[in-house]
Design an enzyme around this catalytic site. Structure first.
Site, short mmCIF file in Angstrom:
data_model
loop_
_atom_site.label_atom_id
_atom_site.label_comp_id
_atom_site.label_asym_id
_atom_site.label_seq_id
_atom_site.Cartn_x
_atom_site.Cartn_y
_atom_site.Cartn_z
N GLN A 174 0.26 5.20 -1.92
CA GLN A 174 1.36 4.28 -1.64
C GLN A 174 2.40 4.29 -2.76
OE1 GLN A 174 -1.47 3.84 0.08
NE2 GLN A 174 -0.15 3.90 1.86
N GLY A 175 3.65 4.47 -2.37
CA GLY A 175 4.73 4.54 -3.35
C GLY A 175 5.20 5.98 -3.57
N ASP A 176 4.33 6.93 -3.19
CA ASP A 176 4.72 8.34 -3.30
C ASP A 176 5.52 8.79 -2.08
OD1 ASP A 176 3.57 9.05 -5.78
OD2 ASP A 176 1.58 9.04 -4.85
N SER A 177 5.49 7.97 -1.05
CA SER A 177 6.16 8.34 0.20
C SER A 177 7.57 8.84 -0.03
CB SER A 177 6.21 7.17 1.15
OG SER A 177 5.00 7.10 1.84
N ASP A 227 8.60 12.08 9.79
CA ASP A 227 8.73 10.95 8.87
C ASP A 227 9.68 11.29 7.71
OD1 ASP A 227 8.34 8.56 7.62
OD2 ASP A 227 6.29 8.97 6.96
N HIS A 282 9.81 6.16 7.03
CA HIS A 282 9.45 4.75 6.94
C HIS A 282 10.02 4.08 5.69
CE1 HIS A 282 5.98 6.60 4.82
NE2 HIS A 282 6.08 5.54 4.06
#
Ligand code: ARG
Length: 364
Positions: free
Chosen positions: A211-214, A121, A67
């Site tokens: 969020q942001g570690d993805s 993902d 994503h």
């Protein structure tokens, strides 16, 4: 599908908060990384407004989340990658936007399965030229034990330090145990795909990616202490909630590992073939009334024998050769029961054969 949130964190507001934030406890429940600790960890910025993390897994490949590379992301199921120029990678960065190795992205590669499964993902960002930074590759086949349930794994990323919170002002790391697939499946009913997803976290929560570690790494620890990539941050219900472990792309397992290998063979480490089980057939025990037995080289090896030795209890008691094909072995004073005698033979064709005999004094 409900799990797939819009994840691209809008940084403008966050950075403002981050710069004034108190000393970080982050990922969630993590700590600042030491300078130079994770040179392959990569800051991934998309269109200048969204942030993901990533790992340099080969000289020309950065692994990040599906994503993070797909324009339509989770909202619309089409594999349209961002134009490569919209994505900036900074390899070895330790602060958002901080210094590191910057290389333009030449191509954005998304697995087709990203669209028709819950998971998969991942995105591979192909770089215009090889990085000079040393990559950390994905574990090869046969290293499943590195992410067996309960095994501690290391997460690293630039993400929020609490659910709904700001990006970390400094790269963060934390250790989380891998969660059993069955547990994860019940933590996320109907939304967990064990072939391309993996969960990690404490049952009570408290430590997690956010969020942001993805796209950032879930590192496994090899027995020699080195790190290897076994997962890539993907998703989760909130961050660090009890009973809601983080979900990671299962990049070192069959499906994704082989897809990644097909894109860039250098991104996956050599397969570790588990040591072949050698079930030495237990030799038939010869029952003898003699206290001393004569062991003789089998006929099949006699003419091809170059040298050999006779071992009892691991100790050499005689040597063998063409002109001396047998040896006498005393069974007296041997530990009770069965005496095992090993004939280790070297043949003229260079082959080594081991011929084991076993004797037990009975009768007489
Ligand atoms: N999807 C998020 C991202 O884009 C990562 C979320 C991880 N969540 C979690 N609870 N582990 O950065």
């Amino acid at each position: 599908m409900g799990l797939r949130r819009t994840v691209l964190t809008v940084t403008a507001a966050l950075v403002a908060t981050a710069t004034t934030a108190a000393p970080a406890v982050a990922i969630v429940g993590g700590k600042d990384t030491a300078a130079g600790a994770y040179p392959a960890v990569t800051y991934v910025s998309i269109g200048g407004s969204a942030v993901c993390s990533g790992t340099l897994v080969a000289p020309t490949t950065v692994l990040t989340a599906g994503h993070c590379g797909s324009l339509t992301g989770e909202l619309l199921a089409t594999p349209i990658g961002y134009p490569p120029s919209a994505i900036q990678v900074t390899i070895g960065a330790e602060t958002p936007g901080g210094p590191g190795e910057r290389i333009p992205v030449a191509a954005v590669v998304i697995p087709p399965s990203y669209l028709n499964t819950q998971g998969s993902d991942v995105t591979l960002l192909r770089l215009e030229h090889p990085a000079t930074t040393k990559p950390v590759a994905i574990a090869g086949r046969g290293e499943e034990s590195l992410w067996a349930a309960g095994t501690p794994a290391l997460i690293v990323g630039f993400g929020a330090t609490k659910e709904g919170g700001a990006l970390a002002p400094h790269l963060q790391e934390a250790t989380v145990p891998v969660v059993a697939d069955a547990t994860c499946a019940s933590d996320y009913p109907g939304a967990f795909d064990a072939s391309t997803q993996l969960c990690a976290g404490y049952p009570q929560g408290g430590t997690d990616s956010c969020q942001g570690d993805s796209g950032g790494p879930l590192f496994g620890h090899r027995p020699d202490g080195s790190l290897v990539v076994v997962g890539s941050t993907s998703n989760g219900d909130g961050c660090a909630r009890a009973g809601k472990p983080g979900i990671y792309a299962r990049v070192a397992d069959r499906v994704l590992r082989e897809w990644i290998r097909g894109v860039d063979g250098a991104a996956v480490d050599a397969d570790v073939t588990p040591p072949a089980p050698t079930p030495a057939p237990a030799p038939r025990v010869t029952c003898t009334s003699h206290r001393v037995v004569t062991v003789t080289v089998r006929r099949a090896y006699r003419t091809r024998l170059r040298s050999g030795e006779v071992l009892v209890g691991g100790r050499r008691i005689a040597t063998l050769r063409r002109g001396r094909l047998s040896a006498r072995v005393s069974l007296i004073g041997r530990p009770k029961g069965v005496t095992r005698v090993k004939l280790v033979l070297r043949l003229t064709n260079g082959r080594r054969v081991v011929d084991t005999r076993a004797y037990r004094i009975c009768g007489g």
